[in-house]
Write an enzyme that holds these catalytic residues in place. Structure first.
Site, short mmCIF file in Angstrom:
data_model
loop_
_atom_site.label_atom_id
_atom_site.label_comp_id
_atom_site.label_asym_id
_atom_site.label_seq_id
_atom_site.Cartn_x
_atom_site.Cartn_y
_atom_site.Cartn_z
N GLY A 170 64.16 -29.75 -122.39
CA GLY A 170 63.37 -29.61 -123.62
C GLY A 170 64.26 -29.44 -124.83
N ASN B 273 64.87 -24.48 -120.66
CA ASN B 273 64.18 -24.15 -121.90
C ASN B 273 62.80 -24.77 -122.04
OD1 ASN B 273 64.00 -23.58 -124.98
ND2 ASN B 273 63.91 -25.81 -124.84
N TYR C 156 50.29 -18.69 -119.64
CA TYR C 156 51.61 -18.62 -120.25
C TYR C 156 52.31 -17.31 -119.88
CZ TYR C 156 55.24 -18.98 -123.85
OH TYR C 156 56.45 -19.06 -124.50
N LYS D 29 55.80 -16.96 -117.64
CA LYS D 29 57.02 -16.38 -118.20
C LYS D 29 57.42 -15.10 -117.46
CE LYS D 29 57.89 -19.45 -121.35
NZ LYS D 29 59.11 -20.30 -121.27
N ARG E 14 63.75 -30.53 -129.68
CA ARG E 14 63.21 -29.80 -130.83
C ARG E 14 63.33 -28.30 -130.60
NH1 ARG E 14 57.22 -31.59 -131.75
NH2 ARG E 14 57.13 -31.12 -129.52
N SER F 34 59.98 -15.08 -122.29
CA SER F 34 59.20 -14.78 -123.50
C SER F 34 58.79 -13.32 -123.46
CB SER F 34 57.95 -15.67 -123.55
OG SER F 34 57.05 -15.22 -124.56
#
Length: 281
Positions: free
Chosen positions: A40, A115, A188, A192, A43, A175
């Site tokens: 990833g 990532n 999510y 994480k 960006r 995260s």
């Protein structure tokens, strides 16, 4: 000398040495001769990590899923040191393809930064969270880490090692959601949290092989992925950050680069929190 090293040399503090003489006490990150992969990487945090690793002297292969234009623009900044492949992290072969690209282009692998991830800016209550969305979130945010790390560890174990020098470094991006949970984003937060558990377990497993495994747990960061949440939930986002601002991708990349450097040779199984004070863990 890479610009990062030059910059750090300029801010080195002076210490007295001998009769009134001074020398610069320099701390800088030098990754000359290192080869890295970043999933990833076109960006956001991934792109910032690619740029900083290259600035520190590494050669980097990164993967991207959709934004070919951004990927090509990043490669163009240092075509001798960067290459890119299109890969979908949900697929089991994506990690192997990225590692293979790095080894074929640059000859070895020293660093793997897992990532790639997704975030759905729209709040979804658990009773409305469809199984397909749940599975997709875990496939990208957790299984994608597994696919890359599995391939990277296999390659690193096949390579030689000198003395106590680490054979390889793994850095996974978790995260704050994995540390405290995330209401309305169960997929999510769960993924994480899984990344953190994966890092802690794997760090012990491969420690005697000379592979260091750590993770960075960012809070809110100013990326394309997160900006919709800033607009929709500004009070919730900014009100929870003691520093009163979101992070910059370069600030998270700095944590990644540190974990890839000799200054982190005695760190494994660690979670580096970079969240402006939002989660103290």
């Amino acid at each position: 000398m890479p610009a990062l090293q030059a910059k750090c040399k300029r801010v080195g503090r002076l210490r007295r040495k001998g009769r009134g003489r001074y020398y610069a006490h320099v701390l800088f990150i030098n990754l000359d001769g290192q080869v890295a992969v970043v999933s990833g990487g076109s960006r956001g945090i991934g792109a910032a990590a690619v740029k900083l690793l290259v600035e520190a002297g590494a050669q980097v292969a990164f993967s991207y899923r959709a934004d070919q234009g951004a990927a090509e623009a990043l490669v163009a900044t240092a075509p001798e040191s960067i290459c890119a492949i299109a890969a979908d992290g949900r697929e089991a072969g994506a990690g192997e393809a990225l590692v293979r690209a790095a080894v074929e282009r640059f000859g070895r692998l020293d660093i793997a930064v897992a990532n790639a991830g997704i975030w759905n800016a729209e709040d979804v209550a658990i009773e409305n969270l469809e199984p397909g969305a749940w599975n997709n979130g875990l496939a990208i945010n957790l299984s994608g880490v597994f696919h890359l790390v599995r391939a990277a560890v296999k390659q690193m174990k096949s390579q030689g090692r000198e003395g106590e020098t680490p054979r390889g470094r793994i850095v996974a991006i978790a995260s704050t959601a994995g540390q405290r949970g995330e209401a309305w984003h169960a997929d999510y937060g769960t993924a994480k949290a899984g990344v953190i558990g994966f890092v802690r377990g794997l760090s012990t497993e491969v420690a005697r092989d000379g592979i260091l495994v750590n993770c960075v747990a960012p809070g809110w960061v100013n990326t394309d992925m997160a900006r919709p949440a800033f607009r929709a939930h500004a009070d919730r986002v900014f009100g929870a950050i003691p520093l009163g601002r979101v992070g910059k991708p370069e600030e998270i990349a700095g944590c990644i680069a540190f974990l890839c450097s000799p200054w982190a040779n005695f760190m494994t199984g660690s979670v580096v929190s970079a969240n402006g004070g939002a989660v103290l863990a």
